[in-house]
Design a protein around this motif. Structure first.
Motif, PDB file in Angstrom:
ATOM      1  N   LEU A  24      34.843  40.550  39.719  1.00  0.00           N
ATOM      2  CA  LEU A  24      35.318  39.441  38.895  1.00  0.00           C
ATOM      3  C   LEU A  24      35.762  40.052  37.571  1.00  0.00           C
ATOM      4  O   LEU A  24      35.023  40.831  36.971  1.00  0.00           O
ATOM      5  CB  LEU A  24      34.179  38.439  38.667  1.00  0.00           C
ATOM      6  CG  LEU A  24      34.436  37.272  37.722  1.00  0.00           C
ATOM      7  CD1 LEU A  24      35.524  36.352  38.275  1.00  0.00           C
ATOM      8  CD2 LEU A  24      33.136  36.489  37.516  1.00  0.00           C
ATOM      9  N   THR A  25      36.968  39.702  37.131  1.00  0.00           N
ATOM     10  CA  THR A  25      37.496  40.242  35.890  1.00  0.00           C
ATOM     11  C   THR A  25      37.433  39.188  34.795  1.00  0.00           C
ATOM     12  O   THR A  25      37.762  38.024  35.038  1.00  0.00           O
ATOM     13  CB  THR A  25      38.964  40.698  36.074  1.00  0.00           C
ATOM     14  OG1 THR A  25      39.011  41.731  37.068  1.00  0.00           O
ATOM     15  CG2 THR A  25      39.556  41.228  34.782  1.00  0.00           C
ATOM     16  N   ILE A  26      37.009  39.604  33.613  1.00  0.00           N
ATOM     17  CA  ILE A  26      37.100  38.767  32.421  1.00  0.00           C
ATOM     18  C   ILE A  26      38.130  39.443  31.524  1.00  0.00           C
ATOM     19  O   ILE A  26      38.010  40.630  31.223  1.00  0.00           O
ATOM     20  CB  ILE A  26      35.746  38.631  31.710  1.00  0.00           C
ATOM     21  CG1 ILE A  26      34.708  38.022  32.660  1.00  0.00           C
ATOM     22  CG2 ILE A  26      35.896  37.771  30.444  1.00  0.00           C
ATOM     23  CD1 ILE A  26      33.299  37.987  32.106  1.00  0.00           C
ATOM     24  N   ALA A  27      39.153  38.673  31.129  1.00  0.00           N
ATOM     25  CA  ALA A  27      40.309  39.257  30.462  1.00  0.00           C
ATOM     26  C   ALA A  27      40.578  38.639  29.100  1.00  0.00           C
ATOM     27  O   ALA A  27      40.241  37.479  28.854  1.00  0.00           O
ATOM     28  CB  ALA A  27      41.545  39.069  31.343  1.00  0.00           C
ATOM     29  N   ASP A  28      41.241  39.430  28.260  1.00  0.00           N
ATOM     30  CA  ASP A  28      41.742  38.892  27.008  1.00  0.00           C
ATOM     31  C   ASP A  28      42.976  38.039  27.302  1.00  0.00           C
ATOM     32  O   ASP A  28      43.401  37.924  28.462  1.00  0.00           O
ATOM     33  CB  ASP A  28      42.027  40.017  26.006  1.00  0.00           C
ATOM     34  CG  ASP A  28      43.089  41.016  26.470  1.00  0.00           C
ATOM     35  OD1 ASP A  28      43.967  40.673  27.296  1.00  0.00           O
ATOM     36  OD2 ASP A  28      43.040  42.170  25.992  1.00  0.00           O
ATOM     37  N   ALA A  29      43.547  37.453  26.273  1.00  0.00           N
ATOM     38  CA  ALA A  29      44.664  36.530  26.467  1.00  0.00           C
ATOM     39  C   ALA A  29      45.933  37.211  26.965  1.00  0.00           C
ATOM     40  O   ALA A  29      46.811  36.546  27.510  1.00  0.00           O
ATOM     41  CB  ALA A  29      44.950  35.782  25.162  1.00  0.00           C
ATOM     42  N   GLY A  30      46.030  38.529  26.824  1.00  0.00           N
ATOM     43  CA  GLY A  30      47.271  39.214  27.151  1.00  0.00           C
ATOM     44  C   GLY A  30      47.304  39.978  28.461  1.00  0.00           C
ATOM     45  O   GLY A  30      48.366  40.457  28.868  1.00  0.00           O
TER      46      GLY A  30
END
Length: 139
Positions: A24-30
């Motif tokens: 599962l990836t948690i990402a910044d807005a970009g």
């Protein structure tokens, strides 16, 4: 109504379906999110929700055995890296599980997200505030 910390039904559903070594990836807005990967967009505006809040909440529900970060976080967001390390240390103390932290070039990281069960997009705008969580087992 669910009593736990994690109230988002889509995030909770993804976590409940994960098996050992799923990611599962948690990402910044970009961070670019592949069309082939489920996108859970939590971003409301710059900084909301914060990456650290999402990571802490997800870790309250998911057993994690290893994480991957982009090498570039060391140079371009050392404060963010320290925050991630603090969150992981707190998780390890509370859960009794150990998490291995690995690094790879950002280009490889982006490719690796294609295998994630989902990518959670936060409102974070600090550089390289992205993490891939690999599920462990609770037994």
């Amino acid at each position: 109504m669910k009593r736990g910390l994690l109230l988002n039904s889509r995030v909770s559903s993804v976590i409940s379906k994960m098996g050992h070594t799923d990611s599962l990836t948690i990402a910044d807005a970009g961070l670019p999110i592949p069309d082939s990967t489920e996108r859970i967009d939590l971003a409301l505006k710059a900084g909301i929700p914060a990456f650290s809040d999402v990571l802490s909440t997800v870790l309250s529900e998911l057993c994690v055995e290893r994480v991957v970060l982009a090498n570039e976080i060391k140079d371009f967001n050392p404060t963010g890296l320290k925050e991630i390390e603090n969150i992981i240390n707190r998780y390890e103390k509370e859960s009794g599980f150990t998490i291995t932290i690995e690094f790879m070039p950002h280009e490889n990281f982006k490719h690796e997200t294609t295998a994630s069960n989902a990518v959670i997009r936060t409102g974070e705008i600090k550089p390289y505030a992205n993490i891939i969580l690999y599920s462990g087992v609770v037994f």
